[in-house]
Motif scaffolding. Structure first.
Motif, short mmCIF file in Angstrom:
data_model
loop_
_atom_site.label_atom_id
_atom_site.label_comp_id
_atom_site.label_asym_id
_atom_site.label_seq_id
_atom_site.Cartn_x
_atom_site.Cartn_y
_atom_site.Cartn_z
N VAL A 29 0.98 -1.03 -0.36
CA VAL A 29 -0.03 0.56 -0.16
C VAL A 29 0.76 1.17 0.42
CG1 VAL A 29 -1.97 1.07 1.22
CG2 VAL A 29 -1.64 -1.09 1.30
N TYR A 30 0.56 2.04 -0.86
CA TYR A 30 1.44 3.53 -0.58
C TYR A 30 0.46 4.79 -0.26
CZ TYR A 30 4.79 0.72 -2.73
OH TYR A 30 6.25 -0.33 -2.96
N ALA A 31 0.36 5.23 0.91
CA ALA A 31 -0.12 6.12 1.11
C ALA A 31 0.15 7.52 1.40
CB ALA A 31 -0.90 5.60 2.75
N VAL A 32 -0.72 8.45 0.70
CA VAL A 32 0.34 9.68 0.60
C VAL A 32 0.57 10.01 2.03
CG1 VAL A 32 -0.73 10.53 -1.64
CG2 VAL A 32 -2.31 11.21 0.30
N ASP A 33 1.33 11.37 2.84
CA ASP A 33 2.03 11.57 3.67
C ASP A 33 0.75 12.72 4.83
OD1 ASP A 33 3.43 12.44 5.76
OD2 ASP A 33 3.54 14.68 5.00
N ALA A 34 -0.40 12.84 3.49
CA ALA A 34 -1.10 13.38 4.65
C ALA A 34 -2.28 12.53 5.65
CB ALA A 34 -2.26 14.56 3.82
N VAL A 35 -2.71 11.63 4.36
CA VAL A 35 -3.44 11.23 5.62
C VAL A 35 -2.27 9.14 5.98
CG1 VAL A 35 -5.14 11.75 3.98
CG2 VAL A 35 -3.46 9.49 3.17
N PHE A 36 -1.26 9.06 5.58
CA PHE A 36 -0.82 7.55 5.85
C PHE A 36 -0.49 7.71 7.94
CE2 PHE A 36 2.73 5.98 7.93
CZ PHE A 36 3.25 4.85 7.31
N ASP A 37 -1.00 8.32 7.84
CA ASP A 37 -0.81 7.88 9.90
C ASP A 37 -1.72 7.12 10.51
OD1 ASP A 37 2.17 8.57 10.26
OD2 ASP A 37 1.40 10.42 10.65
N ALA A 38 -3.35 8.58 10.40
CA ALA A 38 -4.45 7.99 10.15
C ALA A 38 -4.59 7.00 9.06
CB ALA A 38 -5.65 9.46 9.66
N PHE A 39 -4.57 6.54 7.63
CA PHE A 39 -4.90 5.76 7.19
C PHE A 39 -4.49 4.11 8.12
CE2 PHE A 39 -3.47 2.54 4.31
CZ PHE A 39 -4.89 2.05 4.02
N VAL A 40 -3.45 4.40 8.31
CA VAL A 40 -2.12 3.18 9.05
C VAL A 40 -2.95 2.54 10.64
CG1 VAL A 40 -0.18 1.79 10.42
CG2 VAL A 40 0.21 3.37 8.60
N ASP A 41 -3.25 2.89 11.15
CA ASP A 41 -4.55 3.42 12.65
C ASP A 41 -5.74 2.32 12.29
OD1 ASP A 41 -2.55 4.75 13.80
OD2 ASP A 41 -3.73 6.86 13.97
N LYS A 42 -6.09 2.96 11.29
CA LYS A 42 -7.99 1.89 10.97
C LYS A 42 -6.89 0.82 10.44
CE LYS A 42 -9.98 6.86 9.55
NZ LYS A 42 -11.22 6.82 11.02
N VAL A 43 -5.96 0.33 9.30
CA VAL A 43 -6.02 -0.58 8.70
C VAL A 43 -5.39 -1.72 10.34
CG1 VAL A 43 -4.59 -1.72 7.72
CG2 VAL A 43 -4.97 0.73 6.94
N VAL A 44 -4.72 -1.38 10.77
CA VAL A 44 -4.63 -2.22 12.56
C VAL A 44 -5.11 -2.31 13.59
CG1 VAL A 44 -3.02 -1.35 14.20
CG2 VAL A 44 -1.86 -0.79 12.00
N ALA A 45 -6.83 -1.47 13.17
CA ALA A 45 -7.60 -2.21 14.47
C ALA A 45 -8.49 -2.50 13.49
CB ALA A 45 -8.62 -0.12 14.74
N ARG A 46 -8.88 -2.26 11.76
CA ARG A 46 -9.69 -3.28 11.37
C ARG A 46 -8.98 -4.48 11.34
NH1 ARG A 46 -12.37 -5.88 10.94
NH2 ARG A 46 -14.29 -6.74 9.38
N ALA A 47 -7.21 -4.76 11.36
CA ALA A 47 -7.28 -6.23 11.02
C ALA A 47 -7.05 -6.28 12.04
CB ALA A 47 -5.44 -6.04 10.55
N GLY A 48 -6.78 -5.63 12.96
CA GLY A 48 -6.24 -6.59 14.77
C GLY A 48 -7.88 -7.76 15.24
N GLN A 49 -8.48 -7.24 14.41
CA GLN A 49 -10.11 -7.87 15.06
C GLN A 49 -10.42 -8.88 14.06
OE1 GLN A 49 -12.89 -4.87 13.75
NE2 GLN A 49 -12.60 -3.10 15.12
N LEU A 50 -9.42 -8.60 13.16
CA LEU A 50 -9.61 -10.33 12.33
C LEU A 50 -9.27 -11.33 13.37
CD1 LEU A 50 -8.43 -9.37 9.29
CD2 LEU A 50 -10.67 -9.55 9.56
N THR A 51 -10.36 -12.26 12.84
CA THR A 51 -10.37 -13.82 14.05
C THR A 51 -9.34 -14.87 13.12
OG1 THR A 51 -11.81 -15.29 13.43
CG2 THR A 51 -12.01 -13.65 15.40
N VAL A 52 -8.30 -15.99 13.89
CA VAL A 52 -7.46 -16.61 13.03
C VAL A 52 -7.97 -18.51 13.61
CG1 VAL A 52 -5.21 -17.87 12.47
CG2 VAL A 52 -6.25 -15.19 12.24
N GLY A 53 -7.99 -19.04 12.90
CA GLY A 53 -8.33 -20.98 13.04
C GLY A 53 -8.40 -21.60 12.58
N PRO A 54 -9.20 -23.04 12.75
CA PRO A 54 -9.81 -23.56 11.14
C PRO A 54 -11.72 -23.63 11.12
CG PRO A 54 -8.82 -24.54 14.15
CD PRO A 54 -8.80 -23.00 14.13
N GLU A 55 -12.21 -23.19 12.25
CA GLU A 55 -13.45 -23.10 11.67
C GLU A 55 -14.33 -21.47 12.36
OE1 GLU A 55 -15.29 -25.55 10.59
OE2 GLU A 55 -13.58 -27.49 10.38
#
Ligand code: NDP
Length: 498
Positions: free
Chosen positions: A285-311
């Motif tokens: 991902v290439y995010a322009v400087d003006a939105v980079f920090d806010a975008f990374v925070d949102k991605v981390v928050a969303r990806a951090g909610q994902l569940t991992v496992g077999p079923e």
């Protein structure tokens, strides 16, 4: 009793290819391994079947293919469960994959006549006494070689279009997902029981190589770029035409006027659906400087909610155990070269699972940025502006798809991406649009599946001219006179000499 194997590693037992669940090791499928002679025989049978199939015409094929589509729709849960067990992906991901495949079968069946059927073509003044006719005739037998990551969508993306165009198809599924491949051909045989129009041969890579050398009339290959080179080399021996759908390292660009919530959500899905094992998955991902920090925070928050496992989770196991070494190497290389994990990192690798990982400050020459990772990982880089984002996105030899989030400049940026496809304000969506062609540039391959181009890929253009009247300016005959040639020169100067 169900045999237990090393999870996910296919084995050959007594001439049978045995596939196993990457999550549990339970047996998923058991199919006979084809010898070279078996492959040749399958192609010979397909050749006869193809003649029958072509003879049905567009109407007969359309009717049967729509019945096949209906069968898949009715049994979608059963097929999704098999895809889940054999490849490990969550059932919901399998459902989405099958829905997309059904859509492609429907479109190919309904549009083959319009795109490929015989039609008159306008002639031009210089040969006005002739009419032109064009049609796309089937090749005969198309060999389809498929990968494991989308074991329904990828073979169907070629096979449905090849079948609609009037070809027979011999499929070599990945050794990791032979049962899904066999399910597809068995379901087709239920609605087309008369002839072996769509069949499968099973085994390891050597069976794919045998298919390339079996006398098929065209090969449609989907898989890694390194195998694509071997397929092309084998096909070169007999000048067998090939379609290559190779690997990718797709980039997403986030411009300053992007909706960041939507961008983060789509980025996480595009990068981590199917555990990131997606040819058109977002990996950089290439995010322009003006939105980079806010975008990374949102991605981390969303990806951090994902569940991992077999079923019942968002992310299942990594299908090929050896891919885990690649993912680990890329994460380690990113960190060693100065990158930071803002989510996950080396500890995220817990075979057979990899937890979501988001890396920032990774140098552009790192393997994590340059090579296909095929895991639920993202690198996010800060760029000055959209121009720098495009330059970096285009710096690799891959060029499959891509995504742009933004408003004012989004279309212009998407057009400048060196790729065969791009989605604006979404990710991966072009794959599901049956009216659009799918394919890449550079190391991602050439030729197109899906849409009108995808139908034409599986038909040979046949051009016919027919005399309608005597030639006023006879030129293509030894009966022409010097006066005819002089008139021709005069005519061409009047028409084109200005
Ligand atoms: P591979 O290239 O390893 O294998 C693809 C297919 O080729 C398999 O069926 C494989 O058989 C077969 N094969 C292996 N060796 C040969 C050979 N010498 N001659 C002919 N066939 C051979 O790819 P993966 O299965 O690992 O799939 C992942 C790759 O596919 C990724 O790079 C991904 O990006 C790409 N891909 C591209 C897509 C696109 O549309 N552009 C879509 C989906 C995936 P076996 O499995 O038995 O070795």
């Amino acid at each position: 009793m169900t045999a237990v194997h090393i999870p996910g590693v296919p084995v050959i037992e007594a001439g049978q290819l045995v596939s196993t669940s990457p999550a549990t090791g339970a047996e998923a499928g058991r199919l006979p391994v084809a010898t070279d002679a078996d492959v040749r025989q399958a192609v010979a049978r397909a050749r006869a079947a193809g003649e029958w199939w072509a003879g049905l015409g567009f109407t007969g094929r359309r009717e049967r293919m729509l019945r096949w589509r209906a069968l898949l729709a009715k049994r979608i849960e059963q097929l999704a469960e098999l895809v889940h067990v054999e490849g490990g992906k969550p059932v919901a991901d399998a459902i989405v994959e099958i829905v997309t495949a059904i859509e492609h079968i429907d479109w190919a069946a309904r549009n083959a006549r319009r795109v490929l059927g015989a039609r008159r073509v306008r002639s031009r003044l210089i040969l006005a006494e002739f009419s032109g006719h064009l049609e796309y005739q089937p090749y005969g037998v198309v060999g389809v070689i498929g990968p494991w990551n989308y074991p329904v969508f990828t073979p169907i993306g070629s096979a449905a279009y090849a079948l609609a165009a009037g070809n027979a198809v011999v499929l070599k599924p990945s050794e990791y997902t032979p049962a899904v491949g066999q399910w597809l051909v068995d379901s087709f045989a239920e609605v087309v029981p008369e002839q072996p129009v769509f069949t499968a041969v099973h085994g390891l890579g050597d069976v794919g190589a045998a298919l390339c050398r079996s006398g098929v009339d065209k090969v449609a290959f989907t898989g890694s770029t390194s195998t694509a080179r071997k397929v092309m080399a084998a096909c070169a021996e007999s000048l067998t035409p090939v379609l290559i759908e190779g690997g990718g390292k797709d980039a997403m660009i986030v411009d300053s006027d992007a909706n960041l919530d939507a961008a983060a959500e789509a980025c996480v899905w595009g990068g981590m659906t199917n555990a990131g094992q997606t040819c058109i998955g977002i990996e950089r991902v290439y995010a322009v400087d003006a939105v980079f920090d806010a975008f990374v925070d949102k991605v981390v928050a969303r990806a951090g909610q994902l569940t991992v496992g077999p079923e019942g989770t968002d992310i299942g196991p990594i299908t090929m155990p050896q891919q885990i070494d690649v993912i680990r190497r890329h994460i380690d290389a990113a960190i060693t070269s100065g990158g930071r994990a803002v989510l996950g990192g080396p500890s995220a690798v817990q075979p057979p699972y990899v937890h979501p990982t988001v890396l920032v400050d990774v140098p552009e020459d790192s393997a994590a940025v340059r090579e296909e990772t095929f895991g639920p990982t993202l690198t996010i880089s800060r760029v000055r502006d959209a121009d720098e984002a495009v330059t970096r996105a285009n710096a690799l030899s891959y060029g499959l798809g891509g995504s742009v989030f933004g408003r004012r400049r989004a279309v212009a940026i998407a057009r400048r991406l060196r790729s065969g496809m791009a989605s604006i304000n979404s990710t991966l969506t072009f794959a599901g649009m049956s009216t659009l062609p799918f394919g890449g540039v550079g190391d991602s391959g050439f030729g197109r599946i899906h849409g009108e181009d995808g139908l034409r890929e599986f038909g040979r253009a046949k051009a016919i001219t027919r005399r309608r009247a005597r030639s006023l300016l006879p030129s293509m005959t030894f009966d022409r006179t010097p006066a005819d040639v002089a008139r021709l020169v005069k005519a061409i100067k009047v028409m084109y000499g200005r």
